[in-house]
Motif scaffolding. Structure first.
Motif, short mmCIF file in Angstrom:
data_model
loop_
_atom_site.label_atom_id
_atom_site.label_comp_id
_atom_site.label_asym_id
_atom_site.label_seq_id
_atom_site.Cartn_x
_atom_site.Cartn_y
_atom_site.Cartn_z
N MET A 187 25.41 26.85 -34.33
CA MET A 187 23.50 27.71 -33.78
C MET A 187 23.96 28.75 -32.57
SD MET A 187 21.90 23.86 -34.47
CE MET A 187 22.13 23.04 -35.53
N GLY A 188 24.62 28.93 -31.96
CA GLY A 188 24.38 29.94 -30.72
C GLY A 188 24.75 31.15 -30.84
N VAL A 189 25.04 31.60 -31.78
CA VAL A 189 25.10 33.12 -32.24
C VAL A 189 23.30 33.66 -32.50
CG1 VAL A 189 25.89 32.44 -35.13
CG2 VAL A 189 25.99 34.73 -32.83
N PHE A 190 22.37 32.64 -33.06
CA PHE A 190 21.44 32.56 -33.21
C PHE A 190 20.75 32.43 -31.64
CE2 PHE A 190 22.12 32.67 -38.17
CZ PHE A 190 21.61 33.53 -37.71
N TRP A 191 20.64 31.48 -31.08
CA TRP A 191 20.17 30.77 -30.18
C TRP A 191 20.44 33.11 -29.18
CZ3 TRP A 191 22.47 26.10 -29.11
CH2 TRP A 191 21.94 24.40 -30.35
N ALA A 192 21.50 33.56 -29.15
CA ALA A 192 21.57 34.56 -28.52
C ALA A 192 21.54 35.56 -28.85
CB ALA A 192 22.99 34.91 -28.58
N ALA A 193 20.94 35.53 -30.49
CA ALA A 193 20.61 36.60 -31.00
C ALA A 193 19.08 36.89 -30.26
CB ALA A 193 20.67 36.57 -32.31
N LEU A 194 18.51 35.40 -30.90
CA LEU A 194 16.90 35.53 -30.98
C LEU A 194 16.53 36.09 -29.35
CD1 LEU A 194 16.34 32.22 -32.77
CD2 LEU A 194 15.34 34.88 -33.02
N GLU A 195 17.63 35.65 -28.21
CA GLU A 195 17.00 35.67 -27.05
C GLU A 195 17.29 36.77 -26.63
OE1 GLU A 195 18.69 34.80 -22.85
OE2 GLU A 195 18.98 33.18 -24.29
N TYR A 196 18.33 37.82 -27.11
CA TYR A 196 18.21 39.41 -26.91
C TYR A 196 17.42 40.38 -27.61
CZ TYR A 196 20.17 44.08 -26.82
OH TYR A 196 20.39 45.66 -26.13
N VAL A 197 17.09 40.12 -28.85
CA VAL A 197 15.69 40.65 -29.61
C VAL A 197 14.81 40.19 -29.08
CG1 VAL A 197 14.62 40.51 -32.04
CG2 VAL A 197 17.31 40.29 -31.75
N VAL A 198 14.49 38.74 -28.64
CA VAL A 198 12.95 38.62 -27.66
C VAL A 198 12.70 39.99 -26.45
CG1 VAL A 198 11.71 37.27 -26.93
CG2 VAL A 198 12.12 36.39 -29.32
N ARG A 199 13.43 39.22 -25.93
CA ARG A 199 13.73 40.08 -24.13
C ARG A 199 14.21 41.62 -24.63
NH1 ARG A 199 18.28 36.79 -20.03
NH2 ARG A 199 16.88 38.51 -19.07
N ASP A 200 14.01 42.22 -25.82
CA ASP A 200 14.54 43.70 -25.70
C ASP A 200 12.73 43.77 -25.99
OD1 ASP A 200 15.67 45.98 -26.21
OD2 ASP A 200 15.08 45.96 -28.03
N LEU A 201 12.17 43.05 -27.33
CA LEU A 201 11.20 43.63 -27.62
C LEU A 201 10.16 43.85 -25.75
CD1 LEU A 201 10.80 41.81 -31.44
CD2 LEU A 201 11.25 44.11 -30.43
N HIS A 202 10.36 42.83 -25.52
CA HIS A 202 8.85 42.35 -24.12
C HIS A 202 10.01 43.43 -23.35
CE1 HIS A 202 8.26 38.90 -26.08
NE2 HIS A 202 6.89 38.87 -25.00
N GLU A 203 10.80 44.66 -23.08
CA GLU A 203 11.78 45.53 -22.36
C GLU A 203 12.12 44.69 -21.13
OE1 GLU A 203 8.50 48.50 -21.25
OE2 GLU A 203 8.34 48.80 -23.29
N ASP A 204 12.00 43.37 -21.53
CA ASP A 204 13.05 42.69 -20.43
C ASP A 204 14.82 43.02 -20.95
OD1 ASP A 204 14.36 41.02 -18.29
OD2 ASP A 204 13.15 38.92 -19.55
N TYR A 205 15.05 43.86 -20.20
CA TYR A 205 16.50 43.80 -20.98
C TYR A 205 17.74 43.46 -20.61
CZ TYR A 205 13.88 48.33 -22.31
OH TYR A 205 13.04 48.59 -23.06
N VAL A 206 18.84 43.49 -21.36
CA VAL A 206 19.76 42.44 -20.18
C VAL A 206 21.12 42.94 -21.85
CG1 VAL A 206 19.11 40.41 -22.45
CG2 VAL A 206 20.89 40.39 -20.68
N THR A 207 21.89 42.75 -21.52
CA THR A 207 23.12 43.67 -22.04
C THR A 207 23.61 41.88 -23.11
OG1 THR A 207 25.18 42.10 -20.98
CG2 THR A 207 23.76 44.81 -20.29
N GLN A 208 24.81 42.38 -24.59
CA GLN A 208 24.67 42.05 -25.59
C GLN A 208 25.72 40.78 -24.27
OE1 GLN A 208 25.43 43.20 -29.43
NE2 GLN A 208 22.98 44.40 -29.41
#
Length: 425
Positions: free
Chosen positions: A114-135
């Motif tokens: 499940m970790g890969v989806f938790w990680a991907a969701l966090e990255y995408v959601v933060r990116d959409l909110h312009e709260d940038y973080v590296t993969q």
């Protein structure tokens, strides 16, 4: 006393907002419903209703009431709350849950971590909110590989953009009302978090009250510390499903399972039990349950044939193996093409036939021989996903088929000769 408002809970006790329930009927009947205020309640001797907003609990309630194609998808959604609450803004958590709900129900992804989806969701959601973080940062947090994360990020990002621009034709106003309705419920009616529910079930509730297959399936995934414990939970799920459906149901609908929604929790328990049995080396037990599942659901929506073929080889049931492979002659992946070669080998087919079957198997996935011969070693965990013909598929196949290849030194010698002959050409 005051007039019942449009956004108050309906007087009929349905739990819905008044505007979504009896408002129109009351208008036609000239009914003006009223509701007690907190002062009225105190004066009549009742306790005042105290509203303690708990966004985390509200979200758990929301997840429970959403329809999910798989119980694993629901569990993953609950994990979003666990991993994000208190660290990310509440709107991120709610958005992540809804994105996962739409994506999982629409795309029905397969995964083991499940970790890969938790990680991907966090990255995408933060990116959409312009709260940038590296993969790389997100991958490290969830202990997943950057390459696995990147693939899931691309899939989720594309889907999120489709969702946001309205290509999925979602009725935003209606969904907002439903979400507001859930968040408006009294605190006393909110459900507890998943962990609290499970702990309570384990500690105080009777088995008969909680005896549903998916209850035990969740325990196998979230609470079991060993394969033996997981298998025991799945066994209890099978028993619960068998009792729930009843003998007459099995006789009537044999051959149509999985196509009927009420059979799916039971079938998930069967699959989990059979796979755990296989991994524990109890191949006869696993084979028996895989055979049952294919009899109940010949379409094999769960893909149990890919482990069933290995059981048949390990148990020397080659006639059954031949019949099964004939039924799925269009399958071309490593999980079927290499068993086709093994069938030819163990039924002592002529050398030209063996070489042809081996050639077909290698064509389907050229990465498998390196793992068979020990030139490459398996990692500690299975890949999160694979594609036909890629190395992840080879890893997934050999992870389960290794007991076959390890038991037969002459077979390995034959494979080495083919590899040597190929290198000389």
């Amino acid at each position: 006393m005051k007039k019942l408002g449009r956004n108050d809970s309906c007087h009929c006790g349905s739990g819905k907002k008044y505007k979504h329930c009896c408002l129109e009927n009351d208008k036609q009947s000239n009914v003006v419903p009223i509701v007690k205020s907190e002062t009225d309640n105190l004066q009549s001797g009742g306790g005042a209703t105290k509203r303690n907003s708990n966004p985390e609990q509200d979200l758990f309630v929301f997840i429970e009431r959403l329809p999910w194609e798989s119980e694993l998808y629901r569990i993953l959604a609950k994990g979003i709350i666990k991993h994000w609450s208190g660290r990310l803004p509440e709107q991120y958590v709610a958005f992540g849950i809804m994105l996962w709900h739409y994506y999982s129900n629409d795309q029905e992804p397969n995964f083991r971590k499940m970790g890969v989806f938790w990680a991907a969701l966090e990255y995408v959601v933060r990116d959409l909110h312009e709260d940038y973080v590296t993969q790389a940062e997100v991958a490290e947090r969830y202990e997943v590989s950057v390459s696995s994360l990147a693939t899931r990020v691309q899939q989720l990002d594309e889907y999120a953009m489709e969702l946001l621009v309205g290509q999925l034709q979602v009725d935003d106003d209606e969904d907002d009302d439903d979400f507001d309705e859930l968040l408006d419920e009294d605190a006393a009616e909110r459900e507890r978090s998943f962990d609290a529910i499970v702990n309570d079930m384990l500690g105080t509730s009777s088995v008969t009250e909680q005896a549903t297959p998916d209850y035990y399936n969740e325990l196998a995934v979230t609470k079991a510390k060993t394969l033996e414990e997981a298998r025991d939970y799945y066994r209890q799920g099978i028993e619960a499903g068998t009792n729930d459906l009843g003998p007459a149901y099995f006789r009537k609908y044999k051959g149509y399972f999985w196509g009927l929604d009420e059979t799916r929790p039971f079938m998930r328990s069967k699959s989990g039990y059979a796979e755990a049995s296989y991994l524990l080396g109890d191949f006869a037990e696993a084979e028996s349950h895989f055979a049952d599942m294919l009899a109940l659901n010949p379409n094999d929506n769960q893909g149990v044939r890919y482990l069933y073929v290995n059981c048949l080889i390990l148990l020397d049931k080659f006639k059954e193996l031949a019949d099964l492979l004939d039924q799925h002659e269009d399958d071309e992946g490593a999980h079927v093409s290499y068993p086709r070669f093994l069938l030819a080998y163990y039924t002592k087919q002529p050398e030209p036939v063996l070489r042809e079957r081996w050639k077909e198997a290698r064509a389907s996935n050229p990465y498998v021989p390196a793992y068979i011969l020990g030139r490459k070693r398996l990692g500690e965990e299975l890949p999160d996903f694979y594609g036909f013909g890629d190395e992840n598929e080879a890893i997934s196949y050999i992870y389960y088929a290794l007991p076959i290849w390890q038991r037969d030194k002459p077979l390995i010698s034959w494979v080495k000769k083919q590899a040597t002959a190929k290198s000389k050409r």
